[in-house]
Scaffold this motif. Structure first.
Motif, short mmCIF file in Angstrom:
data_model
loop_
_atom_site.label_atom_id
_atom_site.label_comp_id
_atom_site.label_asym_id
_atom_site.label_seq_id
_atom_site.Cartn_x
_atom_site.Cartn_y
_atom_site.Cartn_z
N LYS A 187 0.98 -1.20 -0.18
CA LYS A 187 0.01 0.15 -0.05
C LYS A 187 0.96 1.35 -0.03
O LYS A 187 0.65 1.91 -0.89
N ASP A 188 2.06 1.14 0.87
CA ASP A 188 2.79 2.37 1.01
C ASP A 188 3.50 2.47 -0.33
O ASP A 188 3.65 3.65 -0.91
N GLY A 189 4.15 1.42 -0.72
CA GLY A 189 5.04 1.60 -2.17
C GLY A 189 4.10 2.32 -3.31
O GLY A 189 4.63 2.86 -4.12
N THR A 211 -4.66 -2.62 -2.99
CA THR A 211 -3.78 -2.81 -4.08
C THR A 211 -4.21 -3.03 -5.38
O THR A 211 -4.15 -2.47 -6.51
N ILE A 212 -5.56 -3.73 -5.46
CA ILE A 212 -6.15 -3.79 -6.77
C ILE A 212 -6.59 -2.50 -7.21
O ILE A 212 -6.32 -2.14 -8.63
N GLU A 213 -7.27 -1.68 -6.28
CA GLU A 213 -7.74 -0.17 -6.78
C GLU A 213 -6.66 0.55 -7.08
O GLU A 213 -6.77 1.25 -8.20
N THR A 214 -5.41 0.64 -6.58
CA THR A 214 -4.28 1.37 -6.90
C THR A 214 -3.81 1.02 -8.29
O THR A 214 -3.53 1.65 -9.12
N ALA A 215 -3.77 -0.37 -8.47
CA ALA A 215 -3.10 -0.90 -9.82
C ALA A 215 -4.19 -0.43 -10.99
O ALA A 215 -3.41 -0.09 -11.84
#
Length: 355
Positions: A187-189, A211-215
């Motif tokens: 999440k931070d990365g 993670t999915i939403e950020t990707a």
């Protein structure tokens, strides 16, 4: 007592994929998918712990003893790289070491459909490589990334847990970040990823909603994003992603997926005739028709579209891949049926092919 370095050299010499250290058993290798014990005495709990701890730093030992789980990677000069996983079972330390080739294999040598090579030419969007543990997902992505690294002039950023293949600076510059070592979490990365001026991003695993939403967001903003998931087929991967989100957000996610998802490569390794393992590959390419089915939540119709028009779309089902391997005499029919998601369909394909 045999040393860990000797055992890992045996892994390479025997072309094994994994080494297992478990108290009450001799060290065991996985060769061509089967567990085979080394000719050695059974390990005691003390010996197992000593072997496992021989590779760890003090910080890693403390982390393992505190969390009871540890993932890490390391290399032995002149031998290979390895990914390690340590765990406790009944209060006793156990370890598994996965061999990672020192050189990244060329895409042409992996036996993948030609459409997979074309993925390296995508300018942006999301590409998923999925399959069960040990199915070769990491190798496939590493080979695609290496092709991009050779042919483009850009910036590649990876977030991995742990780092497995090491990418050199070729046509691109490459920053490989290890979760918990170079960044506190996925999440931070990911939160800082877009500020690092990337062109191509690798997310080791899409583990949760954040993670999915950020990707998806990174893919939507004009970047090429690669990620993995532990799912068994291309269509089930879409369902898995959508179902991670609350019901009131699922229409939005389906819409995002329909716009940013470019392809899903689903794979598994199957025993090859004459020894070794070979990938059986399912490929879903999101052409306009498939994107529309995703947007309208008609996922059950996608498989039918994958079955036809392969020469034009590049798509293929797992059963079609298995049939192709049988026809080329690369796998035994019995082994193909064991991997088939629909044995009746595979049987019909074989009969149609005159087998």
């Amino acid at each position: 007592m045999i040393s860990l370095q000797q055992l890992l050299k045996t892994v390479v010499k025997q072309n094994a994929s994994d080494l297992h250290l478990v108290a009450g058993s001799a060290p065991a290798l996985r060769i061509d998918g089967r567990i085979i014990r080394v000719k050695s005495n059974e390990l005691t709990p003390e010996e197992t712990k000593e072997l496992c701890y021989s590779i760890l730093t003090d910080a890693q030992k403390a982390k393992f003893e505190n969390e009871h789980e540890l993932d890490f990677s390391f290399g032995i000069k002149g031998t290979a790289r390895f990914r390690g996983n340590f765990m406790f079972q009944r209060g006793i330390v156990s370890g598994v070491f996965r061999r990672i080739p020192q050189s990244i294999p060329d895409l042409a040598t992996l036996g993948l459909p030609s459409i997979v090579s074309e993925i390296a030419n995508y300018p942006n969007g999301l590409v998923l490589v999925v399959g069960p543990t040990g199915s070769g997902k990491t190798t496939t992505i590493a080979s695609i990334i290496d092709r991009i690294n050779q042919e483009r002039r850009g910036h590649i950023v990876t977030l991995e847990d742990p780092i497995e293949y090491i990418h050199e600076h070729k046509g691109c510059i490459v920053n490989q970040r290890e979760v918990y070592s170079d960044t506190l979490s996925y999440k931070d990365g990911l939160r800082h990823l877009l500020r690092q001026d990337p062109d191509v991003c690798l997310i080791g695993e899409m583990r949760d909603l954040d993670t999915i939403e950020t990707a998806l967001t990174v893919a939507e903003t004009g970047h090429l994003v690669f990620a993995t998931l532990h799912t068994n087929s291309a269509v089930s991967t879409i369902s898995r992603i959508v179902n991670v989100f609350p019901s009131d957000q699922q229409d939005r996610i389906r819409n995002q997926l329909s716009m940013s998802l470019n392809a899903i490569v689903s794979q598994r390794l199957i025993a090859q005739t004459g020894g070794g393992m070979i990938p059986a590959i399912e490929v879903l390419v999101l052409n306009p028709s498939v994107r529309n089915l995703v947007r309208e939540n008609k996922l059950h119709q996608i498989y039918g579209m994958m079955q036809v028009g392969q020469n034009k779309s590049g798509m293929t089902t797992l059963n079609q891949s298995l049939l192709n391997l049988i026809l080329k005499r690369k796998v035994e029919i019995k082994n193909a049926f064991e991997e088939s998601p629909d044995v009746e369909e595979l049987d019909a394909l074989l009969k149609k092919a005159g087998i």
